[in-house]
Motif scaffolding. Sequence first.
Motif, PDB file in Angstrom:
ATOM      1  N   MET A 196       2.446  11.160  -0.346  1.00 56.59           N
ATOM      2  CA  MET A 196       2.373   9.920  -1.129  1.00 56.59           C
ATOM      3  C   MET A 196       3.749   9.552  -1.703  1.00 56.59           C
ATOM      4  SD  MET A 196      -1.225  10.756  -3.038  1.00 56.59           S
ATOM      5  CE  MET A 196      -1.386   9.267  -4.028  1.00 56.59           C
ATOM      6  N   ARG A 235      -0.288  16.631  -0.187  1.00 55.51           N
ATOM      7  CA  ARG A 235      -0.783  15.297  -0.556  1.00 55.51           C
ATOM      8  C   ARG A 235       0.247  14.574  -1.433  1.00 55.51           C
ATOM      9  NH1 ARG A 235      -4.776  14.023  -4.934  1.00 55.51           N
ATOM     10  NH2 ARG A 235      -5.268  11.821  -4.622  1.00 55.51           N
ATOM     11  N   ALA A 258       4.995   8.029   2.180  1.00 54.04           N
ATOM     12  CA  ALA A 258       4.406   6.708   2.407  1.00 54.04           C
ATOM     13  C   ALA A 258       5.473   5.650   2.725  1.00 54.04           C
ATOM     14  CB  ALA A 258       3.587   6.290   1.191  1.00 54.04           C
ATOM     15  N   ARG A 305      -0.461   2.583  -5.718  1.00 55.28           N
ATOM     16  CA  ARG A 305      -1.276   3.647  -6.334  1.00 55.28           C
ATOM     17  C   ARG A 305      -1.647   4.768  -5.371  1.00 55.28           C
ATOM     18  NH1 ARG A 305      -6.857  -0.016  -6.764  1.00 55.28           N
ATOM     19  NH2 ARG A 305      -6.749  -0.684  -4.604  1.00 55.28           N
ATOM     20  N   ALA A 306      -1.890   4.431  -4.105  1.00 56.92           N
ATOM     21  CA  ALA A 306      -2.241   5.494  -3.144  1.00 56.92           C
ATOM     22  C   ALA A 306      -1.022   5.916  -2.342  1.00 56.92           C
ATOM     23  CB  ALA A 306      -3.350   5.005  -2.214  1.00 56.92           C
ATOM     24  N   GLY A 307       0.156   5.404  -2.720  1.00 60.07           N
ATOM     25  CA  GLY A 307       1.405   5.735  -2.035  1.00 60.07           C
ATOM     26  C   GLY A 307       2.410   6.300  -3.018  1.00 60.07           C
ATOM     27  N   GLY A 340       1.441   6.606  -6.810  1.00 58.35           N
ATOM     28  CA  GLY A 340       0.438   7.677  -6.960  1.00 58.35           C
ATOM     29  C   GLY A 340       1.078   9.042  -6.824  1.00 58.35           C
ATOM     30  N   ARG A 362       0.834  -1.210   0.000  1.00 62.08           N
ATOM     31  CA  ARG A 362       0.000   0.000   0.000  1.00 62.08           C
ATOM     32  C   ARG A 362       0.869   1.260   0.000  1.00 62.08           C
ATOM     33  NH1 ARG A 362      -4.642  -0.897   4.283  1.00 62.08           N
ATOM     34  NH2 ARG A 362      -5.210   1.156   3.498  1.00 62.08           N
TER      35      ARG A 362
END
Length: 296
Positions: A181, A177, A185, A148-150, A153, A144
């Motif tokens: 990410m 943001r 992340a 894609r969300a880390g 992304g 994760r």
Amino acid sequence: MLVDHLARAADRVETYLSGVLDEDATPDRLRKAMRHAVLGGGKRLRPFLVIESAALFDTPTDDALTAAAALECVHCYSLVHDDLPAMDNDTVRRGRPTVWTAFDDWTAILAGDALLTLAFELASRPTPAAHPDVCAKLCNLMARAAGRAGMVGGQCLDLDAGKRNEPATPDRAHIARLQAMKTGALIRYACEAGAVLSRASDEELESLSTFGKHLGLAFQIADDLLDAEGDAATVGKATGKDAAAGKATLVGLLGPDQARRELNTAHRNACAALAPFGAKADTLKAAADFVVARDR
Ligand code: IPE
Ligand code: IPE
Ligand code: MG
Ligand code: MG
Ligand code: MG
């Protein structure tokens, strides 16, 4: 001294990774490109954070080494792809030619792919120290953080802003943001991994996660300041590129002085999150000091 401590951990991680990179039958060109990407240079901050967050709970370095090395593989892959002509188009990394420069694009793409998959091969490898449910949790969190969300992304937002696609004028919230990410992340995961490996409580995991979040922000502001103000020979990579490429950074939005104040705030917040651990967290605090003061 933190730098000596970091150097000792880096040695352990490099020796371990060097062995792993020679383990399986790998086409010679790919093996050489992977070794170029991983070995020779690199601060090894992320594996250090895995090892030291585990040490908070008296988990020995040996027991954290596989998870630490797995994360370094993800990080090295991210750098190999980040440097590609289609991304940041960089020719120098860690004071040496980037993988695509030393080999070529396709080899660099494949070396990155192989490092990413190797990371999960390592993280899922049963070891006497990590029970299968701990390995599964580490793999899930690392996937994760990397995906894609880390990190991936975040790289998308970074390049999109640089190419002035989306958004037209990046604001503070967008940059926060993007950085959380792109860089945050994996650093946050590094700090969480020690708690997961040690089967720490939810509260302890949360404290380390908060530490990692602020540390990740500090780390990227420091990277962006080095790009704006650092000496390329010391930093080991080209500088002065972010502004030219129109990258969305706090340094670009606020200027270096205000960005440095944000860096100091992130450092304070990171250290505050370690309060529940008392003096046992002194090494992690020193790591946060290192992130703020680093010149490479
Ligand atoms: C560089 O990371 C890429 C960013 C996330 C800003 P590092 O500064 O940790 O790179 P190495 O591993 O020490 O070369
Ligand atoms: C890249 O950020 C972060 C990654 C996910 C690899 P940068 O593009 O700013 O990193 P450098 O400056 O090339 O190391
Ligand atoms: Mg980049
Ligand atoms: Mg880059
Ligand atoms: Mg940078």
